[in-house]
Design a protein around this motif. Structure first.
Motif, PDB file in Angstrom:
ATOM      1  N   ALA A   1       7.561   6.599  -3.035  1.00  0.00           N
ATOM      2  CA  ALA A   1       6.186   6.359  -3.471  1.00  0.00           C
ATOM      3  C   ALA A   1       5.831   4.887  -3.338  1.00  0.00           C
ATOM      4  N   ALA A   2       6.763   4.024  -3.685  1.00  0.00           N
ATOM      5  CA  ALA A   2       6.508   2.580  -3.627  1.00  0.00           C
ATOM      6  C   ALA A   2       6.285   2.111  -2.195  1.00  0.00           C
ATOM      7  N   VAL A   3       7.159   2.519  -1.267  1.00  0.00           N
ATOM      8  CA  VAL A   3       7.012   2.056   0.113  1.00  0.00           C
ATOM      9  C   VAL A   3       5.804   2.688   0.793  1.00  0.00           C
ATOM     10  N   ALA A   4       5.332   3.820   0.250  1.00  0.00           N
ATOM     11  CA  ALA A   4       4.149   4.469   0.812  1.00  0.00           C
ATOM     12  C   ALA A   4       2.863   3.806   0.350  1.00  0.00           C
ATOM     13  N   GLY A   5       2.981   2.793  -0.531  1.00  0.00           N
ATOM     14  CA  GLY A   5       1.798   2.078  -0.984  1.00  0.00           C
ATOM     15  C   GLY A   5       1.143   2.653  -2.221  1.00  0.00           C
ATOM     16  N   THR A   6       1.861   3.479  -2.973  1.00  0.00           N
ATOM     17  CA  THR A   6       1.315   4.042  -4.207  1.00  0.00           C
ATOM     18  C   THR A   6       0.930   2.930  -5.178  1.00  0.00           C
ATOM     19  N   VAL A   7      -0.218   3.086  -5.803  1.00  0.00           N
ATOM     20  CA  VAL A   7      -0.657   2.162  -6.842  1.00  0.00           C
ATOM     21  C   VAL A   7      -0.230   2.750  -8.183  1.00  0.00           C
TER      22      VAL A   7
ATOM     23  N   ALA B   1      -3.684  14.763   4.729  1.00  0.00           N
ATOM     24  CA  ALA B   1      -4.235  13.556   5.350  1.00  0.00           C
ATOM     25  C   ALA B   1      -3.492  12.348   4.813  1.00  0.00           C
ATOM     26  N   PRO B   2      -3.156  11.401   5.678  1.00  0.00           N
ATOM     27  CA  PRO B   2      -2.487  10.187   5.206  1.00  0.00           C
ATOM     28  C   PRO B   2      -3.343   9.459   4.178  1.00  0.00           C
ATOM     29  N   SER B   3      -2.760   9.132   3.044  1.00  0.00           N
ATOM     30  CA  SER B   3      -3.497   8.434   1.995  1.00  0.00           C
ATOM     31  C   SER B   3      -2.514   7.780   1.036  1.00  0.00           C
TER      32      SER B   3
ATOM     33  N   GLY C   1      -9.938  -0.616   4.074  1.00  0.00           N
ATOM     34  CA  GLY C   1     -10.048   0.557   4.934  1.00  0.00           C
ATOM     35  C   GLY C   1      -9.111   1.691   4.584  1.00  0.00           C
ATOM     36  N   GLY C   2      -8.387   1.558   3.474  1.00  0.00           N
ATOM     37  CA  GLY C   2      -7.453   2.599   3.073  1.00  0.00           C
ATOM     38  C   GLY C   2      -8.132   3.772   2.389  1.00  0.00           C
ATOM     39  N   VAL C   3      -7.424   4.881   2.348  1.00  0.00           N
ATOM     40  CA  VAL C   3      -7.858   6.067   1.596  1.00  0.00           C
ATOM     41  C   VAL C   3      -6.934   6.199   0.398  1.00  0.00           C
ATOM     42  N   VAL C   4      -7.511   6.253  -0.790  1.00  0.00           N
ATOM     43  CA  VAL C   4      -6.733   6.365  -2.019  1.00  0.00           C
ATOM     44  C   VAL C   4      -7.118   7.659  -2.719  1.00  0.00           C
ATOM     45  N   ALA C   5      -6.121   8.437  -3.132  1.00  0.00           N
ATOM     46  CA  ALA C   5      -6.357   9.709  -3.820  1.00  0.00           C
ATOM     47  C   ALA C   5      -5.981   9.581  -5.286  1.00  0.00           C
TER      48      ALA C   5
ATOM     49  N   SER D   1      -6.690  -3.453  -7.716  1.00  0.00           N
ATOM     50  CA  SER D   1      -5.744  -3.105  -6.661  1.00  0.00           C
ATOM     51  C   SER D   1      -6.267  -1.941  -5.825  1.00  0.00           C
ATOM     52  N   VAL D   2      -6.818  -0.933  -6.486  1.00  0.00           N
ATOM     53  CA  VAL D   2      -7.381   0.211  -5.768  1.00  0.00           C
ATOM     54  C   VAL D   2      -8.579  -0.224  -4.941  1.00  0.00           C
ATOM     55  N   SER D   3      -9.427  -1.063  -5.531  1.00  0.00           N
ATOM     56  CA  SER D   3     -10.601  -1.553  -4.818  1.00  0.00           C
ATOM     57  C   SER D   3     -10.202  -2.336  -3.571  1.00  0.00           C
TER      58      SER D   3
END
Length: 285
Positions: free
Chosen positions: A130-136, A110-112, A160-164, A152-154
Motif C-alpha cells: 500500500a505504501a509503495v503504491a502511493g496510498t495516503v 482502474a489504476p488509482s 493529475g492522480g486519481v484518488v479513491a 496530501s490528497v489535494s
C-alpha cells in the motif's frame, strides 16, 4: 461497533446483517484450498517484487498494483465488471464501503491511489504494498492531522492522480448507508477536479444482491476471508455515475451530500454505459 466520532463513525450494521452461510451457493473443500493457495501465490509474487516497485514510474506502479489486485480477485473466485468509465486522471473517486474486497475491486478496475487508515501501514506485506503504491494514510485518532491529510490528497489530485476514498468511513451491509464525511471533498475543491461517484454492488450467480462478503462490526478479517473463499459465484459490479463538477464557492458539505445521494440512489437508475451527462454543482445546490 465503534463509538461515533469524527473519524470513527459507527456503522448501523453488525455481523447479524450477514445471511446464513447455508443460504448462499458454496464451493467444495478442494476449491477452497485451491483458491487460498492461488491467492497466497499472488501475494507472495507481490512480496518478491516489493523492492523493485518503488523504482518504477508512477504509471508503472499503478498498473502493477492493478494487476496484483485482479490476480487476487481471480484467485478468490470473485468476478467484477465496470459499467461506465472510471476516470484515468485528475479525479476523486468516492464509493460506498461494504468489504475489504472494495479496495481490490477499485484497484483492479482502474489504476488509482487510495486513502486508508493508518493501521493498514503496519500490516505484513499488504502495508508495504500500500505504501509503495502511493496510498495516503489517515490517522483517525488524531483529528488535528486531518488538514495535512486533505492537503496530501489535494496535491495528488492536482498532480493529475486519481484518488479513491470511502467517505462513510466504515462498512455497511449494503441495505443501509451512513452520511458521507465532507473532509476529502475539500481536497477535490482545492485541486479543482471532478468527483466521480461510484456504487459497488455485490451479487450472487443468480443475480440477487448479497451481503455475505460484507466486513462488519466484530467480524474478523480471517472470518470474512473464509466466507469469501467458500462463496460460489460472487460478483461485484462497479457502477460509475456521472461526474460532479463543483463550481467555485460550492461547499464540501454540499458536494458530500449530493455525492451520497448519487452513490446510494435506486438501482434502476444504473446505466450500462455511464453515458449520462455530468453534473455541475452551484453554490445553491
Amino acid at each position: 461497533m465503534v463509538t461515533e466520532s469524527l473519524w470513527l463513525p459507527r456503522s448501523t450494521c453488525d455481523i447479524y446483517c450477514l445471511p446464513s452461510p447455508d443460504s448462499v451457493p458454496r464451493v467444495g473443500r478442494l476449491r477452497v484450498v485451491a483458491r487460498a493457495a492461488a491467492a497466497a501465490a499472488v501475494i507472495a509474487a507481490a512480496a518478491v517484487t516489493l523492492p523493485v516497485i518503488p523504482l518504477l514510474p508512477p504509471a508503472g506502479r499503478a498498473r502493477l498494483m492493478s494487476l496484483y489486485a485482479r490476480g487476487v480477485l481471480g484467485a478468490l473466485g470473485v468476478g467484477h465488471d465496470v459499467r461506465g468509465r472510471l476516470p484515468r486522471r485528475g479525479a476523486l473517486i468516492v464509493a460506498n464501503h461494504v468489504s475489504w474486497l472494495d479496495v481490490l475491486v477499485l484497484l483492479g478496475s482502474a489504476p488509482s491511489r487510495l486513502l486508508a487508515k493508518r493501521e493498514v501501514r503496519s500490516w505484513p506485506v499488504i502495508g508495504s504494498l500500500a505504501a509503495v503504491a502511493g496510498t495516503v494514510f489517515i490517522d483517525r485518532l488524531r483529528p488535528r492531522a486531518l488538514p495535512r491529510t486533505v492537503a496530501s490528497v489535494s496535491a495528488a489530485l492536482r498532480a493529475g492522480g486519481v484518488v479513491a476514498v470511502f467517505p462513510e468511513g466504515t462498512t455497511s451491509c449494503g441495505r443501509t448507508s451512513g452520511r458521507f464525511r465532507p473532509a476529502m471533498f475539500q481536497a477535490a475543491i482545492d485541486a479543482g477536479v471532478p468527483v466521480a461517484p461510484v456504487t459497488l454492488r455485490f451479487r450472487l450467480a443468480g443475480g440477487g444482491d448479497t451481503s455475505i462478503a460484507a466486513f462488519l462490526g466484530e467480524d474478523t478479517l480471517l472470518a470474512s476471508l473464509r466466507r469469501v473463499l467458500t462463496i460460489g459465484g460472487l460478483h461485484v459490479t462497479v457502477q460509475v455515475h456521472p461526474a460532479l463538477y463543483p463550481v467555485p464557492g460550492v461547499s464540501r458539505r454540499t458536494l458530500a451530500r449530493v455525492a451520497r445521494s448519487v452513490v446510494h440512489g435506486p438501482p434502476r437508475s444504473w446505466t450500462a454505459d455511464g453515458a449520462a451527462a455530468p453534473l455541475e454543482l452551484s453554490r445553491a445546490a
